[in-house]
Design an enzyme around this catalytic site. Sequence first.
Site, short mmCIF file in Angstrom:
data_model
loop_
_atom_site.label_atom_id
_atom_site.label_comp_id
_atom_site.label_asym_id
_atom_site.label_seq_id
_atom_site.Cartn_x
_atom_site.Cartn_y
_atom_site.Cartn_z
N LYS A 242 6.30 0.76 8.85
CA LYS A 242 5.91 0.30 7.37
C LYS A 242 6.67 -0.80 6.68
O LYS A 242 7.74 -1.12 7.53
CB LYS A 242 5.85 1.68 6.30
CG LYS A 242 4.75 2.74 6.59
CD LYS A 242 3.36 2.41 6.50
CE LYS A 242 2.34 3.21 7.14
NZ LYS A 242 2.40 4.72 7.17
C1 LIG Z 1 1.58 6.10 6.99
C2 LIG Z 1 0.49 6.68 6.20
C3 LIG Z 1 0.46 7.73 5.51
C4 LIG Z 1 1.59 8.65 5.71
O1 LIG Z 1 2.94 8.25 5.66
P1 LIG Z 1 4.16 9.25 6.23
O2 LIG Z 1 5.24 8.72 5.40
O3 LIG Z 1 4.31 9.17 7.76
O4 LIG Z 1 3.82 10.42 5.82
C5 LIG Z 1 -0.37 8.24 4.48
N1 LIG Z 1 -1.33 7.21 4.31
C6 LIG Z 1 -1.57 6.07 5.07
C7 LIG Z 1 -2.89 5.13 4.58
C8 LIG Z 1 -0.53 5.76 5.86
O5 LIG Z 1 -0.86 4.58 6.55
#
Ligand SMILES: *Cc1c(COP(=O)(O)O)cnc(C)c1O
Length: 373
Positions: free
Chosen positions: A181
């Site tokens: 991210k």
């Molecule tokens: C990455 C992601 C999540 C989940 O994030 P985590 O921190 O891995 O739980 C939820 N929604 C979207 C759209 C994502 O890309």
Amino acid sequence: MQIDFYRHSLDQEDIAAAVETLHSLFLTSGPVCQQFEDSFADHVGLRRAVSLNSCTAALHLGFLALGVGPGDEVITTPMTFIASATSIIHTGATPVLADVEPDTGLLSPDAAESAITNKTKAILPVHLYGAMADMKSFSSIADKHGLDILEDSAHCIEGERDGVRPGQLSKGACYSFYATKNLTCGEGGAFGTNDEEVAEKVRLLRQHGMNKEAADRYSGKFKHWDMIELGWKYNLSDINASLLIHQMGRLASLWRQRRDVHTLYTDALGNIPEVAVPPVEGKSAYHLFTVQVPEASRDDLLAYLTDRQVGVAVNYRAIHTLSWFTKRFGYLPEDFPNAYRFGLRTLSLPFYPGLEEEKIHHVAELIRSFFAG
Ligand SMILES: *Cc1c(COP(=O)(O)O)cnc(C)c1O
């Protein structure tokens, strides 16, 4: 030329901060998490941020804090990561999918409004690839029908649309600091909100429903703690939070670098008729660079690029077509035709701050030669 799909931007300062924490007293949630929460809330323009070990946890606890549970329905999009929907299911409620806009892949306010029943409790728009959903429209729909909104902001820390940022027209926005991210500590997340009560509830539920967390319990003199709710174990550690503290200060410059990569790609791909870049309303957080290509060529193009050492991904195949959802809810692909098509045509290209112009042109040239046959 090998081109990675993603490369994180952690630097020596971030690593030194984590090492410093390893030499300190607190390894679990303590002063660094607290410092992170204050600073992150500032960065996203919300009153409170609660640190958590994932965005999935933020979604789950956010819904619980709103009182979502068995018998309730929550409307969301099929064009997302599965966690948007599984977090609803984990509360005991039912996710109700509504179709997306065909060009952007964002949840359609009209489709969402049509999906409202007398069991609907909340709507969960997802800010896909960093582009914000139409929060003004969702907010007026929610007001009209007496519903709450949570936002899946895993892709969108920096986005803005119609003068509004994630979390500002809703009960809260859920952020991810997962490995790929825009802001990362490997695994982590946060719940951001302007609602103190919801923030306190999420804070309580993240640590077993205990009325004192480790940092509060350590105050020199022993004090008993109590369990006042049934909670989960979703807290972030100070080790992870250390990696975020300085990185947050670079959010704006990392955003500018991703914006420049986005512009270079868009220009380089501009005259390939088979390739379309989804349009963005407002300011995107630029989380992923995705293109839409003809359905019949998508998987061949994925293989073609992979064979030539270019990292690619699919974000996402529409979740209603995944085995478990099909079995559990009996969905057919055509139940949400726009999301289905979008998911068959989408392809994500290498994207991260500082991706070199030379590599961007190389990827574009490969795609051009693929379509030239
Ligand atoms: C990455 C992601 C999540 C989940 O994030 P985590 O921190 O891995 O739980 C939820 N929604 C979207 C759209 C994502 O890309």
